[in-house]
Design an enzyme around this catalytic site. Structure first.
Site, short mmCIF file in Angstrom:
data_model
loop_
_atom_site.label_atom_id
_atom_site.label_comp_id
_atom_site.label_asym_id
_atom_site.label_seq_id
_atom_site.Cartn_x
_atom_site.Cartn_y
_atom_site.Cartn_z
N CYS A 134 41.66 44.26 40.82
CA CYS A 134 40.90 43.67 41.92
C CYS A 134 41.80 43.40 43.12
CB CYS A 134 40.21 42.40 41.46
SG CYS A 134 39.26 41.60 42.77
N CYS A 137 41.07 40.18 44.98
CA CYS A 137 41.56 38.97 44.31
C CYS A 137 43.07 38.82 44.46
CB CYS A 137 41.27 39.01 42.80
SG CYS A 137 39.67 39.61 42.32
N ASP A 138 43.80 39.90 44.26
CA ASP A 138 45.25 39.77 44.08
C ASP A 138 46.08 40.40 45.20
OD1 ASP A 138 44.81 38.50 41.65
OD2 ASP A 138 44.68 40.39 40.56
#
Ligand code: NDP
Length: 310
Positions: A134, A137-138
Site C-alpha cells: 500500500c 499507507c507507507d
C-alpha cells in the site's frame, strides 16, 4: 440454533465502525472477527492519514481503539471464521469454522480484501521492513529514497506516480513488454522523469541486512537474452491486484469479475434484502480505512432501517 438480529462479518475499519453504529442503535450486533482480527491495518506500521490522530498511530493500536469503541456500545465480539452462507431466504444462515451455525435477520459483510503477493519467502521476511502492498499507507516513509513497484495495471501506475512525488527514484517492474493500465496512466508513468519502467522483468528475491536494500531481478526470463542483476532499493511495493474476500457470498450476491461485491448506487445494499456490504470487499477503487469506516456506518444505518420494517 442461535438467532442474531444484526450479524457483522469482518473486523477491519468497516466491520468495527458498523458495530459502533449498530450498537448505538440497539441492534445487539454480533461481530465475527475472522482470520485477521483488526484487518489489513494490523499489518502496517504507522497510520498518518486517519482523522483524529494528529501525531499518527500504529495500525494495530488504531484498530484496537475502534474495537474498544464498538465493545463500549455492547457489540459481542467473536473469533470464529465464516465458512459458508445460505442467503437464499431470510432469516439467513451462516456457518463458522468452530462448527457453529447461526441465523440472522441482517448481515453486514465487511470481510475486506487481501493484497496479492508474488509468493516469495523474502516478501514475508521483509514485511514491514521495506515490503508493502500500500503506497498510500507507507509511501511517506520513503521520501527521497529509491523504491520499486511491481505490476503493470492502473494500481501499479497510480502507486508509482504517487511514490514519484515522494521518493528520489521509482522502478516499475512489469512482467510483460507492455503496461495493462489505462492510456492516461501509462503516459503519466512513461513520461515521469523519476520513474524507470523495467519491462519484461521479474523479481527473484530481495536482500538487505536489517532493512531491505535491494532486489534480485531477471530480465526476459526463458529467452536467449535472459539477464540476472540486482537493483538497490529501500522499498518494494506490490501492486499486482487484490482479492476481495467474497467467495462464501458469491452464490447469493452479485460481484464483478474480480469478486468485488456490487452494491446499489451510493448505498451498501447488495440486492439481497437486509444484506449489506461495506469496506474493501465492495471497493475496488479507494481501499482506504477512512472510506471503509464510512461505508460501515452506512451499512449499519441501512440495517437499522431494514430491521424497523420487519
Ligand atoms: P490488474 O489486474 O488490472 O493488474 C495487475 C497487474 O499486476 C498486471 O499488470 C499483471 O500483469 C500484474 N501481475 C499480476 N500477477 C503478477 C505476478 N505474479 N508477477 C508480476 N506481475 C503480476 O489490477 P489493478 O489492481 O491494477 O487494477 C484492478 C482494477 O481496478 C482494474 O480494473 C483497474 O483498471 C482498476 N483501477 C482503476 C483505477 C482508476 O481508475 N483510477 C486505479 C486502480 C485500479 P499482466 O498484465 O501480465 O497480467
Amino acid at each position: 440454533m442461535e438467532h442474531i438480529r444484526c450479524l457483522i462479518i469482518g473486523s477491519g475499519p468497516a466491520g468495527y465502525t458498523a458495530a459502533i453504529y449498530a450498537g448505538r442503535a440497539n441492534l445487539a450486533p454480533v461481530l465475527y472477527e475472522g482470520i485477521q482480527p483488526g484487518g489489513q491495518l494490523t499489518q502496517t506500521t504507522e497510520v498518518e492519514n486517519f482523522p483524529g490522530y494528529p501525531e499518527g498511530v500504529q495500525g494495530y493500536d488504531m484498530m484496537e481503539d475502534i474495537r474498544q469503541q464498538a465493545e463500549r456500545f455492547g457489540c459481542d465480539m467473536r473469533s470464529a471464521i465464516a465458512v459458508k452462507t445460505d442467503l437464499s431466504q431470510a432469516p439467513y444462515h451462516v456457518w463458522f469454522d468452530d462448527d457453529t451455525e447461526v441465523t440472522a435477520d441482517t448481515i453486514i459483510i465487511a470481510t475486506g480484501a487481501t493484497a496479492k503477493y508474488l509468493g516469495l519467502q523474502d516478501e514475508k521476511d521483509y514485511n514491514g521492513r521495506g515490503v508493502s502492498a500500500c503506497a498510500t499507507c507507507d509511501g511517506f516513509f520513503y521520501r527521497k529514497k529509491t523504491v520499486a513497484v511491481v505490476g503493470g495495471g492502473d494500481t501499479a501506475c497510480e502507486e508509482a506516480h504517487y511514490l514519484a512525488g515522494l521518493a528520489e527514484k521509482v522502478y516499475l517492474i512489469v512482467r510483460k513488454p507492455f503496461l495493462r493500465a489505462s492510456k492516461i496512466m501509462q503516459e503519466r508513468v512513461l513520461e515521469h522523469p523519476k520513474i524507470t519502467v523495467l519491462f519484461e522483468h521479474n523479481t527473484e528475491g530481495l536482500f538487505g541486512e536489517e532493512h531491505l536494500q535491494g532486489a534480485h531481478l531477471v530480465e526476459k526470463k526463458g529467452t536467449p537474452e535472459e539477464r540476472h542483476y540486482d537493483i538497490a532499493i529501500d522499498g518494494f511495493f506490490l501492486a499486482i491486484g487484490h482479492k476481495p474476500n467474497s467467495d462464501i457470498f458469491r452464490p447469493w450476491v452479485k460481484t464483478d469479475e474480480t469478486g468485488y461485491i456490487l452494491t446499489e448506487g451510493m448505498t451498501p445494499r447488495t440486492g439481497v434484502p437486509g444484506v449489506f456490504a461495506a469496506g474493501d470487499v465492495a471497493d475496488p477503487l479507494y481501499r482506504q480505512a477512512i472510506v471503509a469506516a464510512g461505508s460501515g456506518a452506512k451499512a449499519a444505518i441501512e440495517a437499522e432501517r431494514y430491521l424497523s420494517t420487519l
